[in-house]
Design a protein around this motif. Sequence first.
Motif, PDB file in Angstrom:
ATOM      1  N   ASN A 100      -1.979   0.605   0.494  1.00 45.59           N
ATOM      2  CA  ASN A 100      -2.206   2.042   0.707  1.00 45.59           C
ATOM      3  C   ASN A 100      -3.702   2.306   0.889  1.00 45.59           C
ATOM      4  OD1 ASN A 100      -1.669   1.296  -2.319  1.00 45.59           O
ATOM      5  ND2 ASN A 100      -3.315   2.840  -2.341  1.00 45.59           N
ATOM      6  N   VAL A 101      -4.009   3.458   1.447  1.00 49.20           N
ATOM      7  CA  VAL A 101      -5.414   3.861   1.544  1.00 49.20           C
ATOM      8  C   VAL A 101      -5.984   4.018   0.131  1.00 49.20           C
ATOM      9  CG1 VAL A 101      -5.146   5.042   3.773  1.00 49.20           C
ATOM     10  CG2 VAL A 101      -4.876   6.359   1.649  1.00 49.20           C
ATOM     11  N   THR A 102      -7.306   3.955   0.010  1.00 49.08           N
ATOM     12  CA  THR A 102      -7.930   4.223  -1.290  1.00 49.08           C
ATOM     13  C   THR A 102      -7.937   5.743  -1.524  1.00 49.08           C
ATOM     14  OG1 THR A 102     -10.111   4.417  -0.306  1.00 49.08           O
ATOM     15  CG2 THR A 102      -9.465   2.209  -1.077  1.00 49.08           C
ATOM     16  N   LEU A 132       7.033   7.948   9.334  1.00 47.82           N
ATOM     17  CA  LEU A 132       7.957   6.937   9.855  1.00 47.82           C
ATOM     18  C   LEU A 132       7.750   5.611   9.127  1.00 47.82           C
ATOM     19  CD1 LEU A 132       7.400   7.669  13.672  1.00 47.82           C
ATOM     20  CD2 LEU A 132       8.954   8.821  12.068  1.00 47.82           C
ATOM     21  N   GLU A 133       8.821   5.029   8.646  1.00 52.05           N
ATOM     22  CA  GLU A 133       8.724   3.789   7.867  1.00 52.05           C
ATOM     23  C   GLU A 133       9.857   2.839   8.248  1.00 52.05           C
ATOM     24  OE1 GLU A 133       6.537   2.238   5.681  1.00 52.05           O
ATOM     25  OE2 GLU A 133       8.059   0.682   5.884  1.00 52.05           O
ATOM     26  N   TYR A 134       9.490   1.606   8.533  1.00 51.51           N
ATOM     27  CA  TYR A 134      10.445   0.580   8.941  1.00 51.51           C
ATOM     28  C   TYR A 134      11.308   0.095   7.779  1.00 51.51           C
ATOM     29  CZ  TYR A 134      11.932  -4.087  10.393  1.00 51.51           C
ATOM     30  OH  TYR A 134      12.655  -5.197  10.673  1.00 51.51           O
ATOM     31  N   ILE A 191      -2.060   6.838  12.213  1.00 50.05           N
ATOM     32  CA  ILE A 191      -1.402   5.587  12.624  1.00 50.05           C
ATOM     33  C   ILE A 191      -1.803   4.480  11.655  1.00 50.05           C
ATOM     34  CG2 ILE A 191      -1.189   3.887  14.477  1.00 50.05           C
ATOM     35  CD1 ILE A 191      -1.787   6.141  16.489  1.00 50.05           C
ATOM     36  N   ASP A 192      -0.820   3.978  10.900  1.00 48.89           N
ATOM     37  CA  ASP A 192      -1.124   3.006   9.835  1.00 48.89           C
ATOM     38  C   ASP A 192       0.093   2.105   9.590  1.00 48.89           C
ATOM     39  OD1 ASP A 192      -2.475   1.734   7.783  1.00 48.89           O
ATOM     40  OD2 ASP A 192      -2.002   3.262   6.281  1.00 48.89           O
ATOM     41  N   ALA A 193       0.564   1.457  10.664  1.00 46.16           N
ATOM     42  CA  ALA A 193       1.750   0.590  10.516  1.00 46.16           C
ATOM     43  C   ALA A 193       1.423  -0.799  11.052  1.00 46.16           C
ATOM     44  CB  ALA A 193       2.942   1.241  11.211  1.00 46.16           C
TER      45      ALA A 193
HETATM   46  C1  LIG Z   1      -0.489  -0.151   5.572  1.00 47.05           C
HETATM   47  S1  LIG Z   1       1.120   0.322   5.105  1.00 47.05           S
HETATM   48  C2  LIG Z   1       1.017   2.097   5.116  1.00 47.05           C
HETATM   49  C3  LIG Z   1       0.177   2.616   4.002  1.00 47.05           C
HETATM   50  C4  LIG Z   1       0.288   4.108   3.806  1.00 47.05           C
HETATM   51  N1  LIG Z   1      -0.069   4.819   5.024  1.00 47.05           N
HETATM   52  C5  LIG Z   1      -0.661   4.535   2.692  1.00 47.05           C
HETATM   53  O1  LIG Z   1      -1.878   4.506   2.929  1.00 47.05           O
HETATM   54  O2  LIG Z   1      -0.178   4.874   1.591  1.00 47.05           O
HETATM   55  C6  LIG Z   1       2.045   0.011   6.553  1.00 47.05           C
HETATM   56  C7  LIG Z   1       3.502   0.426   6.464  1.00 47.05           C
HETATM   57  O3  LIG Z   1       4.027   0.395   7.794  1.00 47.05           O
HETATM   58  C8  LIG Z   1       5.330  -0.098   7.740  1.00 47.05           C
HETATM   59  N2  LIG Z   1       5.691  -0.633   9.062  1.00 47.05           N
HETATM   60  C9  LIG Z   1       5.437  -1.871   9.555  1.00 47.05           C
HETATM   61  N3  LIG Z   1       5.952  -1.994  10.782  1.00 47.05           N
HETATM   62  C10 LIG Z   1       6.527  -0.812  11.081  1.00 47.05           C
HETATM   63  C11 LIG Z   1       7.251  -0.324  12.207  1.00 47.05           C
HETATM   64  N4  LIG Z   1       7.455  -1.079  13.291  1.00 47.05           N
HETATM   65  N5  LIG Z   1       7.713   0.936  12.161  1.00 47.05           N
HETATM   66  C12 LIG Z   1       7.495   1.735  11.074  1.00 47.05           C
HETATM   67  N6  LIG Z   1       6.835   1.309   9.983  1.00 47.05           N
HETATM   68  C13 LIG Z   1       6.363   0.055   9.982  1.00 47.05           C
HETATM   69  C14 LIG Z   1       5.293  -1.158   6.650  1.00 47.05           C
HETATM   70  O4  LIG Z   1       6.612  -1.429   6.166  1.00 47.05           O
HETATM   71  C15 LIG Z   1       4.372  -0.514   5.633  1.00 47.05           C
HETATM   72  O5  LIG Z   1       5.112   0.202   4.677  1.00 47.05           O
END
Ligand SMILES: C[S@@+](CC[C@H](N)C(=O)[O-])C[C@H]1O[C@@H](n2cnc3c(N)ncnc32)[C@H](O)[C@@H]1O
Length: 224
Positions: free
Chosen positions: A41-43, A90-92, A140-142
């Motif tokens: 997660n982000v700080t 959106l979460e995978y 965008i953070d996936a």
């Molecule tokens: C870096 S984490 C997100 C952290 C979050 N934004 C936070 O700072 O609390 C990345 C997330 O993206 C999800 N993810 C990875 N590939 C994905 C996809 N193709 N579609 C949606 N979510 C995805 C992962 O399962 C993970 O939970």
Amino acid sequence: MSESRLWDDVDAYFTTHLSPDDDALAAARRESDAAGLPPVNVTATQGKLLQLLAQIQGARTVLEIGTLGGYSTIWLARALPADGGRLVTLEYNARHAEVATRNIARAGLDALVDVRVGPALESLPKLADENPPPFDLVFIDADKGNNPHYLEWALRLTRAGSLIVVDNVVRGGRVADADDTAADVRGTRAAIEMIGSHPRLSGTAVQTVGGKGYDGFALARVLA
Ligand SMILES: C[S@@+](CC[C@H](N)C(=O)[O-])C[C@H]1O[C@@H](n2cnc3c(N)ncnc32)[C@H](O)[C@@H]1O
């Protein structure tokens, strides 16, 4: 003192005075850890930055790609007006989404936040089919390999003046290596180069240090 220890100490100091976790944010971290979610997660200082960006933006609608346990979601959703604000995230991973849904409800934000489970590249066309009002901010953070596709979707789902934030663009410095073939580096480079060359985008990227080590983010404003 090592450089990274120094970064940790300074981040801890900033966090104490500027962006301390309240009960709901602390619980979101604790429950995410207990459920075995990766600590990516982000700080807190970055969460506060996202919240401030959303507030400066006057955002009523936010799209987040990559929910994890909902920590950044809570920071962002708290920037939205209680009446009519909306955040779609959106979460995978169904397990991550389940933990996030509980964390978001505990924070009292479930009426504002819509957690959608599945690969984002499947969720985004479905979202577009609903003709939502343009999102004011997209985070965008996936999976970094898909960053250029997420940027394309962000452009379709925003308006002139919207803000797009792309996290983790440094990749440990590998982003500067044109010969690196790893998907995360290629995806991030494609996104940076698209921000630099796209007629509808004006952006920059900033390197950071802190509790998560050496990292950085890109910001892009939608021009038209
Ligand atoms: C870096 S984490 C997100 C952290 C979050 N934004 C936070 O700072 O609390 C990345 C997330 O993206 C999800 N993810 C990875 N590939 C994905 C996809 N193709 N579609 C949606 N979510 C995805 C992962 O399962 C993970 O939970």
